[in-house]
Design a protein around this motif. Structure first.
Motif, short mmCIF file in Angstrom:
data_model
loop_
_atom_site.label_atom_id
_atom_site.label_comp_id
_atom_site.label_asym_id
_atom_site.label_seq_id
_atom_site.Cartn_x
_atom_site.Cartn_y
_atom_site.Cartn_z
N THR A 12 -12.63 -2.75 -13.83
CA THR A 12 -11.46 -3.40 -14.39
C THR A 12 -10.23 -2.49 -14.35
O THR A 12 -10.35 -1.26 -14.23
CB THR A 12 -11.71 -3.81 -15.85
N ARG A 13 -9.09 -3.09 -14.46
CA ARG A 13 -7.83 -2.34 -14.54
C ARG A 13 -7.85 -1.44 -15.77
O ARG A 13 -7.41 -0.29 -15.72
CB ARG A 13 -6.66 -3.32 -14.57
N ASP A 24 -0.65 4.21 -16.44
CA ASP A 24 0.04 3.14 -17.16
C ASP A 24 1.44 3.60 -17.56
O ASP A 24 1.59 4.60 -18.26
CB ASP A 24 -0.77 2.76 -18.40
N THR A 26 3.69 1.13 -18.72
CA THR A 26 4.18 -0.11 -19.31
C THR A 26 5.26 0.13 -20.35
O THR A 26 6.26 -0.59 -20.39
CB THR A 26 3.01 -0.92 -19.91
N CYS A 105 2.54 -7.58 -7.45
CA CYS A 105 2.20 -8.38 -8.62
C CYS A 105 0.90 -9.12 -8.32
O CYS A 105 0.80 -9.84 -7.32
CB CYS A 105 3.31 -9.37 -8.95
N SER A 108 -4.67 -9.28 -13.41
CA SER A 108 -5.37 -8.21 -14.11
C SER A 108 -6.78 -8.67 -14.48
O SER A 108 -7.28 -9.65 -13.94
CB SER A 108 -4.58 -7.80 -15.35
N ASP A 109 -7.36 -8.01 -15.45
CA ASP A 109 -8.76 -8.24 -15.82
C ASP A 109 -9.07 -9.68 -16.25
O ASP A 109 -10.13 -10.20 -15.94
CB ASP A 109 -9.17 -7.28 -16.94
N VAL A 114 0.11 -8.66 -13.56
CA VAL A 114 0.47 -7.27 -13.79
C VAL A 114 1.12 -6.74 -12.51
O VAL A 114 0.96 -7.32 -11.44
CB VAL A 114 -0.76 -6.40 -14.15
N THR A 116 1.50 -3.37 -10.00
CA THR A 116 1.00 -2.06 -9.60
C THR A 116 1.94 -1.51 -8.55
O THR A 116 2.22 -2.18 -7.55
CB THR A 116 -0.43 -2.14 -9.05
#
Length: 123
Positions: A12-13, A24, A26, A105, A108-109, A114, A116
């Motif tokens: 997972t991310r 991250d 964010t 774009c 995500s999980d 999201v 990257t």
């Protein structure tokens, strides 16, 4: 076709961020008016942020990358999911040291969008 397929392995991310495989950013991205979570892939982080011993410059470099990514994303058609952009690592040098990055774009999980930021070779 894959409805009954057994999942052998997933990554997972959240795991990638916890293990340091994704960086991250964010919180800094929110300050740059991003609405989605943003992370940098390892090559992008190493080459755009952590490429010398000047750790004091990391925050400014992250802001510069996010600002350039935001400008690239803003200019994309609504249906696009990735945008290429460049940053200058020269930091005042007469000769530009351009680095190409991609803002991608994707899901995500839990399927939420999201962003990257990565190097073209990582795409």
């Amino acid at each position: 076709m894959f409805e009954n397929a057994e999942v052998i392995h997933s990554y997972t991310r959240a795991q990638a961020i916890a293990e340091g495989f994704l960086f991250d950013v964010t919180e800094a991205a929110r300050a740059e008016q991003f609405r989605l979570p943003v992370a940098l892939a390892p090559h992008a982080y190493a080459e755009a942020i952590d490429y010398d011993d000047n750790t004091d410059a990391h925050t400014a470099r992250i802001t510069a990358v996010l600002s350039a990514a935001r400008a690239a994303i803003r200019d994309l058609p609504e249906s696009a999911y990735r945008g290429e952009f460049q940053i200058d690592r020269g930091e005042g040098d007469a000769e530009p040291d351009l680095l190409t990055l991609i803002a991608h774009c994707g899901p995500s999980d839990q399927g939420e969008p999201v962003i990257t930021i990565m190097r073209p070779a990582d795409d």
